[in-house]
Design a protein around this motif. Sequence first.
Motif, PDB file in Angstrom:
ATOM      1  N   ASP A  35       2.894   0.033   9.268  1.00  0.00           N
ATOM      2  CA  ASP A  35       2.503  -1.110  10.109  1.00  0.00           C
ATOM      3  C   ASP A  35       1.222  -1.754   9.593  1.00  0.00           C
ATOM      4  O   ASP A  35       1.111  -2.980   9.525  1.00  0.00           O
ATOM      5  CB  ASP A  35       2.300  -0.678  11.564  1.00  0.00           C
ATOM      6  CG  ASP A  35       3.601  -0.429  12.302  1.00  0.00           C
ATOM      7  OD1 ASP A  35       4.663  -0.895  11.832  1.00  0.00           O
ATOM      8  OD2 ASP A  35       3.544   0.246  13.347  1.00  0.00           O
ATOM      9  N   GLU A  36       0.245  -0.918   9.217  1.00  0.00           N
ATOM     10  CA  GLU A  36      -1.044  -1.428   8.762  1.00  0.00           C
ATOM     11  C   GLU A  36      -0.938  -2.230   7.467  1.00  0.00           C
ATOM     12  O   GLU A  36      -1.716  -3.153   7.243  1.00  0.00           O
ATOM     13  CB  GLU A  36      -2.041  -0.285   8.598  1.00  0.00           C
ATOM     14  CG  GLU A  36      -2.502   0.282   9.931  1.00  0.00           C
ATOM     15  CD  GLU A  36      -3.381   1.521   9.783  1.00  0.00           C
ATOM     16  OE1 GLU A  36      -3.582   2.002   8.643  1.00  0.00           O
ATOM     17  OE2 GLU A  36      -3.849   2.022  10.818  1.00  0.00           O
ATOM     18  N   ILE A  37       0.025  -1.868   6.603  1.00  0.00           N
ATOM     19  CA  ILE A  37       0.171  -2.610   5.347  1.00  0.00           C
ATOM     20  C   ILE A  37       1.238  -3.694   5.449  1.00  0.00           C
ATOM     21  O   ILE A  37       1.513  -4.394   4.482  1.00  0.00           O
ATOM     22  CB  ILE A  37       0.450  -1.672   4.148  1.00  0.00           C
ATOM     23  CG1 ILE A  37       1.778  -0.931   4.301  1.00  0.00           C
ATOM     24  CG2 ILE A  37      -0.708  -0.719   3.930  1.00  0.00           C
ATOM     25  CD1 ILE A  37       2.219  -0.195   3.043  1.00  0.00           C
ATOM     26  N   GLY A  38       1.829  -3.826   6.632  1.00  0.00           N
ATOM     27  CA  GLY A  38       2.777  -4.905   6.874  1.00  0.00           C
ATOM     28  C   GLY A  38       4.156  -4.699   6.290  1.00  0.00           C
ATOM     29  O   GLY A  38       4.869  -5.672   6.013  1.00  0.00           O
ATOM     30  N   LEU A  39       4.553  -3.442   6.098  1.00  0.00           N
ATOM     31  CA  LEU A  39       5.884  -3.138   5.567  1.00  0.00           C
ATOM     32  C   LEU A  39       6.620  -2.201   6.517  1.00  0.00           C
ATOM     33  O   LEU A  39       5.997  -1.415   7.231  1.00  0.00           O
ATOM     34  CB  LEU A  39       5.779  -2.475   4.191  1.00  0.00           C
ATOM     35  CG  LEU A  39       5.224  -3.331   3.061  1.00  0.00           C
ATOM     36  CD1 LEU A  39       4.967  -2.474   1.829  1.00  0.00           C
ATOM     37  CD2 LEU A  39       6.178  -4.459   2.730  1.00  0.00           C
ATOM     38  N   SER A  40       7.926  -2.268   6.479  1.00  0.00           N
ATOM     39  CA  SER A  40       8.720  -1.337   7.288  1.00  0.00           C
ATOM     40  C   SER A  40       8.852  -0.012   6.550  1.00  0.00           C
ATOM     41  O   SER A  40       8.685   0.058   5.321  1.00  0.00           O
ATOM     42  CB  SER A  40      10.118  -1.914   7.541  1.00  0.00           C
ATOM     43  OG  SER A  40      10.866  -1.941   6.328  1.00  0.00           O
ATOM     44  N   VAL A  41       9.156   1.030   7.287  1.00  0.00           N
ATOM     45  CA  VAL A  41       9.394   2.342   6.692  1.00  0.00           C
ATOM     46  C   VAL A  41      10.527   2.234   5.681  1.00  0.00           C
ATOM     47  O   VAL A  41      10.447   2.772   4.564  1.00  0.00           O
ATOM     48  CB  VAL A  41       9.708   3.398   7.781  1.00  0.00           C
ATOM     49  CG1 VAL A  41      10.198   4.696   7.170  1.00  0.00           C
ATOM     50  CG2 VAL A  41       8.481   3.628   8.662  1.00  0.00           C
ATOM     51  N   SER A  42      11.564   1.520   6.024  1.00  0.00           N
ATOM     52  CA  SER A  42      12.702   1.336   5.131  1.00  0.00           C
ATOM     53  C   SER A  42      12.276   0.677   3.819  1.00  0.00           C
ATOM     54  O   SER A  42      12.675   1.099   2.736  1.00  0.00           O
ATOM     55  CB  SER A  42      13.781   0.504   5.830  1.00  0.00           C
ATOM     56  OG  SER A  42      14.902   0.361   4.992  1.00  0.00           O
ATOM     57  N   SER A  43      11.447  -0.362   3.904  1.00  0.00           N
ATOM     58  CA  SER A  43      10.971  -1.052   2.699  1.00  0.00           C
ATOM     59  C   SER A  43      10.168  -0.112   1.806  1.00  0.00           C
ATOM     60  O   SER A  43      10.324  -0.123   0.582  1.00  0.00           O
ATOM     61  CB  SER A  43      10.102  -2.247   3.074  1.00  0.00           C
ATOM     62  OG  SER A  43      10.857  -3.219   3.733  1.00  0.00           O
ATOM     63  N   VAL A  44       9.314   0.701   2.419  1.00  0.00           N
ATOM     64  CA  VAL A  44       8.488   1.619   1.638  1.00  0.00           C
ATOM     65  C   VAL A  44       9.357   2.656   0.929  1.00  0.00           C
ATOM     66  O   VAL A  44       9.161   2.945  -0.257  1.00  0.00           O
ATOM     67  CB  VAL A  44       7.413   2.284   2.530  1.00  0.00           C
ATOM     68  CG1 VAL A  44       6.673   3.378   1.776  1.00  0.00           C
ATOM     69  CG2 VAL A  44       6.439   1.238   3.043  1.00  0.00           C
ATOM     70  N   PHE A  45      10.350   3.200   1.622  1.00  0.00           N
ATOM     71  CA  PHE A  45      11.234   4.169   0.977  1.00  0.00           C
ATOM     72  C   PHE A  45      12.077   3.517  -0.113  1.00  0.00           C
ATOM     73  O   PHE A  45      12.335   4.127  -1.157  1.00  0.00           O
ATOM     74  CB  PHE A  45      12.121   4.891   2.006  1.00  0.00           C
ATOM     75  CG  PHE A  45      11.451   6.097   2.588  1.00  0.00           C
ATOM     76  CD1 PHE A  45      11.335   7.270   1.861  1.00  0.00           C
ATOM     77  CD2 PHE A  45      10.913   6.053   3.858  1.00  0.00           C
ATOM     78  CE1 PHE A  45      10.696   8.373   2.378  1.00  0.00           C
ATOM     79  CE2 PHE A  45      10.278   7.164   4.399  1.00  0.00           C
ATOM     80  CZ  PHE A  45      10.166   8.321   3.662  1.00  0.00           C
ATOM     81  N   ASN A  46      12.492   2.279   0.092  1.00  0.00           N
ATOM     82  CA  ASN A  46      13.224   1.568  -0.959  1.00  0.00           C
ATOM     83  C   ASN A  46      12.343   1.361  -2.191  1.00  0.00           C
ATOM     84  O   ASN A  46      12.804   1.521  -3.332  1.00  0.00           O
ATOM     85  CB  ASN A  46      13.738   0.226  -0.442  1.00  0.00           C
ATOM     86  CG  ASN A  46      15.077   0.365   0.233  1.00  0.00           C
ATOM     87  OD1 ASN A  46      16.046   0.778  -0.384  1.00  0.00           O
ATOM     88  ND2 ASN A  46      15.122   0.025   1.511  1.00  0.00           N
ATOM     89  N   MET A  47      11.082   1.002  -1.969  1.00  0.00           N
ATOM     90  CA  MET A  47      10.157   0.831  -3.090  1.00  0.00           C
ATOM     91  C   MET A  47       9.980   2.151  -3.846  1.00  0.00           C
ATOM     92  O   MET A  47       9.989   2.183  -5.079  1.00  0.00           O
ATOM     93  CB  MET A  47       8.799   0.322  -2.588  1.00  0.00           C
ATOM     94  CG  MET A  47       8.853  -1.109  -2.107  1.00  0.00           C
ATOM     95  SD  MET A  47       7.398  -1.767  -1.241  1.00  0.00           S
ATOM     96  CE  MET A  47       6.041  -0.842  -1.803  1.00  0.00           C
ATOM     97  N   PHE A  48       9.838   3.228  -3.098  1.00  0.00           N
ATOM     98  CA  PHE A  48       9.704   4.552  -3.710  1.00  0.00           C
ATOM     99  C   PHE A  48      10.936   4.886  -4.541  1.00  0.00           C
ATOM    100  O   PHE A  48      10.825   5.278  -5.706  1.00  0.00           O
ATOM    101  CB  PHE A  48       9.479   5.607  -2.620  1.00  0.00           C
ATOM    102  CG  PHE A  48       9.548   7.021  -3.129  1.00  0.00           C
ATOM    103  CD1 PHE A  48       8.490   7.574  -3.836  1.00  0.00           C
ATOM    104  CD2 PHE A  48      10.667   7.798  -2.885  1.00  0.00           C
ATOM    105  CE1 PHE A  48       8.554   8.869  -4.311  1.00  0.00           C
ATOM    106  CE2 PHE A  48      10.742   9.096  -3.353  1.00  0.00           C
ATOM    107  CZ  PHE A  48       9.682   9.640  -4.069  1.00  0.00           C
TER     108      PHE A  48
END
Length: 89
Positions: free
Chosen positions: A21-34
């Motif tokens: 939330d603090e970086i403005g991304l969803s959990v799903s987006s972060v895992f996709n980036m990973f």
Amino acid sequence: MTSLSIRMEDETKVAFDKFCDEIGLSVSSVFNMFAKKVVREQRIPFEINANPFYSEENMKFLRESIAQDKAGITKSISLNELEAMAETK
């Protein structure tokens, strides 16, 4: 698109949600980036080390220490002796 379900500790989930939330991304987006970075680089994109605390040698030592404590067997050593023990490992 497909769905992925993972398990993690509650405290980690709450902290991770807050971070996302603090970086403005969803959990799903972060895992996709990973996942994309892993696939692109063919490696885990951060260093992974075993915590020596959980080594079998240390766990055995801790179990023995607990058993000795429960049996009323204690051993006093100085800080210098303790440091010397740590240097030999």
